[in-house]
Design a protein around this motif. Structure first.
Motif, PDB file in Angstrom:
ATOM      1  N   PHE A 129      42.298  38.645  55.799  1.00 28.55           N
ATOM      2  CA  PHE A 129      40.978  38.822  55.190  1.00 28.55           C
ATOM      3  C   PHE A 129      40.527  37.579  54.404  1.00 28.55           C
ATOM      4  O   PHE A 129      39.437  37.580  53.813  1.00 28.55           O
ATOM      5  N   HIS A 130      41.382  36.571  54.339  1.00 27.20           N
ATOM      6  CA  HIS A 130      41.031  35.285  53.715  1.00 27.20           C
ATOM      7  C   HIS A 130      40.589  35.464  52.252  1.00 27.20           C
ATOM      8  O   HIS A 130      39.523  35.027  51.848  1.00 27.20           O
ATOM      9  N   VAL A 180      47.027  36.924  45.901  1.00 27.76           N
ATOM     10  CA  VAL A 180      46.791  38.181  45.195  1.00 27.76           C
ATOM     11  C   VAL A 180      47.441  38.103  43.827  1.00 27.76           C
ATOM     12  O   VAL A 180      48.636  37.800  43.698  1.00 27.76           O
ATOM     13  N   ARG A 181      46.658  38.370  42.796  1.00 30.23           N
ATOM     14  CA  ARG A 181      47.165  38.271  41.426  1.00 30.23           C
ATOM     15  C   ARG A 181      47.514  39.633  40.817  1.00 30.23           C
ATOM     16  O   ARG A 181      48.398  39.723  39.974  1.00 30.23           O
ATOM     17  N   GLU A 182      46.796  40.667  41.248  1.00 29.08           N
ATOM     18  CA  GLU A 182      47.058  41.984  40.651  1.00 29.08           C
ATOM     19  C   GLU A 182      46.760  43.067  41.689  1.00 29.08           C
ATOM     20  O   GLU A 182      45.790  42.972  42.449  1.00 29.08           O
ATOM     21  N   VAL A 183      47.599  44.100  41.693  1.00 27.07           N
ATOM     22  CA  VAL A 183      47.425  45.240  42.603  1.00 27.07           C
ATOM     23  C   VAL A 183      47.575  46.516  41.787  1.00 27.07           C
ATOM     24  O   VAL A 183      48.564  46.689  41.072  1.00 27.07           O
ATOM     25  N   VAL A 184      46.580  47.390  41.888  1.00 27.19           N
ATOM     26  CA  VAL A 184      46.631  48.669  41.175  1.00 27.19           C
ATOM     27  C   VAL A 184      46.349  49.784  42.171  1.00 27.19           C
ATOM     28  O   VAL A 184      45.310  49.780  42.847  1.00 27.19           O
ATOM     29  N   ASP A 207      42.196  35.459  44.673  1.00 33.02           N
ATOM     30  CA  ASP A 207      41.430  34.229  44.449  1.00 33.02           C
ATOM     31  C   ASP A 207      39.960  34.402  44.813  1.00 33.02           C
ATOM     32  O   ASP A 207      39.066  33.852  44.149  1.00 33.02           O
ATOM     33  N   ALA A 208      39.688  35.157  45.872  1.00 32.64           N
ATOM     34  CA  ALA A 208      38.317  35.291  46.369  1.00 32.64           C
ATOM     35  C   ALA A 208      37.513  36.361  45.629  1.00 32.64           C
ATOM     36  O   ALA A 208      36.318  36.525  45.887  1.00 32.64           O
TER      37      ALA A 208
END
Length: 337
Positions: free
Chosen positions: A14-15, A19-23, A39-40
């Motif tokens: 998905f460009h 990934v910095r955080e996942v909830v 980042d995006a």
């Protein structure tokens, strides 16, 4: 909770960068969902469970067209091949832009906002049926199946027999047995009052399929997003309008807020022309569908899927309340607020 094991692969497809955080989002009934910060930007990741992937692709592409018209809908992310669904083995995932907001049950809404909600549903029905969505024109009246009472009575007996074999029934099992007995009595009493025609009355076309408070986000008094477009399908417009009102304005006690139903339908009919007789037909058909479709028990006992268990008791209470007040419910839908 962490994201799916294939998260790195999904982020590359998905460009969206690192990934910095996942909830994990626990409120989804049918799918697994996560909030992803990368980042995006910030996104909502969905593991698609309840529709075929090709159908999900069509619906997501429709969503892209709707977003361009000003419909409050999140924008789907696509791969380099313009695919809004990434398949990993047997799993499929979609990613849409994150929208901040909150879900507001219908009984919490002032009447002015209830009317605006109804008008938005009418607007969605109107826009979904424009050629710009890419959906094919709808010509034929959709058929509406009318379940025979005998089929549902057989289901009830099957579930009751299964429950009778349980050595240590849970509170859900006990509640299910009690409501199944009540449902059987209602069916036996009202078996002759099912809809007689397989052709529903009124306008029809492409519809959202699950327009209700769990799929609507608000910021203060403004609707900022309509979510979960997995069930776009051709239906009678009245069917979706009536279903939305019963889900949105029915409380846990099973009582329908008639004043808000009338305000919602006022808003809807300000956009979509539908007659009192056509609305009465839609109300009657939904009542019969609720009478003959114990779908939560199918999920629970046949599929071992307990995600919708909390819906069961309120639905059964509403069915009993509605059946005792059928004329009053119809009057609420055709009244002017």
């Amino acid at each position: 909770m962490s994201g799916p094991d294939c998260l790195d692969y999904l982020s590359s497809q998905f460009h969206i960068g690192s990934v910095r955080e996942v909830v994990h989002l626990p409120d989804g009934l049918m799918n697994d969902n996560w909030r992803i910060e990368a980042d995006a930007g910030i996104f909502a990741l969905k593991k698609i469970r309840d529709v075929p992937f090709d159908l999900a692709r069509r619906n997501l592409r429709t969503l892209s067209a709707l977003a361009k018209t000003g419909v409050p809908a999140p924008s789907p992310r696509q791969t380099a091949d313009a695919d809004p669904v990434v398949e990993v083995g047997r799993d499929g995932f979609s990613l849409v832009s994150w929208v901040e907001g909150r879900h507001r049950p219908g009984t919490d809404l002032p009447l002015s906002e209830v009317t605006a909600l109804g008008a938005l549903l009418g607007h969605l029905h109107e826009v979904l049926n424009r050629t710009l969505t890419g959906l094919p024109p709808v010509i034929d009246v959709p058929a509406a199946s009318v379940t025979a009472p005998e089929a549902t009575l057989a289901q009830i007996e099957r579930f009751l027999a299964q429950l009778a074999t349980l050595g240590e029934p849970t509170s859900f099992d006990e509640e299910a047995a009690r409501f199944l007995v009540e449902r059987r009595l209602l069916l036996e009493k009202f078996a002759d009052e099912r809809p007689v025609s397989a052709a529903p009355a009124g306008p029809f076309g492409w519809t959202h399929g699950d327009f209700q408070y769990r799929n609507v986000l608000w910021q203060d008094s403004e609707i900022v997003a309509v979510l979960d477009w997995d069930r776009i399908r051709v239906r009678p417009f009245g069917e979706e309008a009536v279903r939305t009102a019963t889900v949105q304005f029915g409380g846990a006690d099973g009582v329908l807020d008639s004043e808000r139903v009338a305000a919602f339908m006022d808003g809807y009919r300000s956009v979509i022309a539908i007659s009192p007789a056509e609305l009465e037909d839609a109300v009657s058909r939904l009542w019969w569908k609720r009478m003959t479709d114990p779908w939560v028990l199918v999920f629970h006992y046949d599929r071992s899927d307990h995600s919708c268990d909390d819906l069961f008791a309120p639905q059964e209470r509403m069915l009993s309340w509605w059946t005792e007040r059928r004329e009053e419910v119809v009057a609420a839908f055709i009244a002017k607020a």
